[in-house]
Motif scaffolding. Structure first.
Motif, PDB file in Angstrom:
ATOM      1  N   ALA A 177      23.512 -41.808  43.919  1.00 50.73           N
ATOM      2  CA  ALA A 177      23.120 -43.181  43.582  1.00 50.73           C
ATOM      3  C   ALA A 177      23.648 -43.557  42.197  1.00 50.73           C
ATOM      4  N   LEU A 178      23.464 -42.661  41.224  1.00 48.03           N
ATOM      5  CA  LEU A 178      23.956 -42.934  39.873  1.00 48.03           C
ATOM      6  C   LEU A 178      25.474 -43.098  39.885  1.00 48.03           C
ATOM      7  N   ALA A 179      26.160 -42.207  40.576  1.00 50.30           N
ATOM      8  CA  ALA A 179      27.620 -42.286  40.650  1.00 50.30           C
ATOM      9  C   ALA A 179      28.053 -43.628  41.244  1.00 50.30           C
ATOM     10  N   ASN A 180      27.376 -44.081  42.281  1.00 50.57           N
ATOM     11  CA  ASN A 180      27.715 -45.368  42.902  1.00 50.57           C
ATOM     12  C   ASN A 180      27.494 -46.531  41.933  1.00 50.57           C
ATOM     13  N   HIS A 181      26.385 -46.505  41.207  1.00 47.14           N
ATOM     14  CA  HIS A 181      26.117 -47.559  40.222  1.00 47.14           C
ATOM     15  C   HIS A 181      27.184 -47.550  39.124  1.00 47.14           C
ATOM     16  N   LEU A 182      27.557 -46.370  38.667  1.00 46.40           N
ATOM     17  CA  LEU A 182      28.572 -46.264  37.621  1.00 46.40           C
ATOM     18  C   LEU A 182      29.927 -46.768  38.113  1.00 46.40           C
TER      19      LEU A 182
END
Length: 136
Positions: free
Chosen positions: A66-71
């Protein structure tokens, strides 16, 4: 407002509308990125300066994917950058968008606060005061 002031306002609004019509396709992805609370929180966190993926992971309490996608989304609209491997930072655009949002919010809140203060400073009628104090 007199006629010339209304005409000036009307021209300003028309120019603003034309400008937005020209940039909507480019602007909307940025607004969409900022409009997500998790991504907005990441941007605010990055105001502290460059932060590692691991630190963002701990602070955001998101899953890695999820964090990777947001970044990726924030990077794709150039609000953040990855200056070195595993490190993320705001771009100048990212800082400017956050600053503009903050300034607009503060100006808006100031207007509302001033209106409230003006209302609160109005003298109360004696009838209202008697009713308020149940002395009627």
């Amino acid at each position: 407002m007199d006629d010339s002031g209304e005409k000036t306002m009307s021209l300003a609004r028309k120019a603003l509308k034309k400008s937005f019509q020209d940039i909507t396709a480019d602007l909307f992805p940025i607004l969409k990125a900022i409009g997500n609370i998790k991504r907005f929180s990441i941007l605010v966190t990055l105001l502290d300066g460059p932060i590692s993926f691991q630190t963002l992971l701990l602070q955001s309490k998101l899953q890695k994917t999820a964090l990777a996608n947001h970044l990726v989304q924030l990077t794709s609209v150039k609000l953040i950058q990855k200056p070195t491997y595993g490190i993320y930072d705001l771009t100048m655009d990212g800082v400017e968008y956050l600053s503009a949002l903050h300034q607009t919010w503060m100006q808006s809140m100031n207007v509302h606060q001033k209106q409230l203060q003006r209302i609160q400073s109005r003298p109360m009628s004696s009838m209202f005061i008697k009713k308020l104090l149940h002395q009627e």
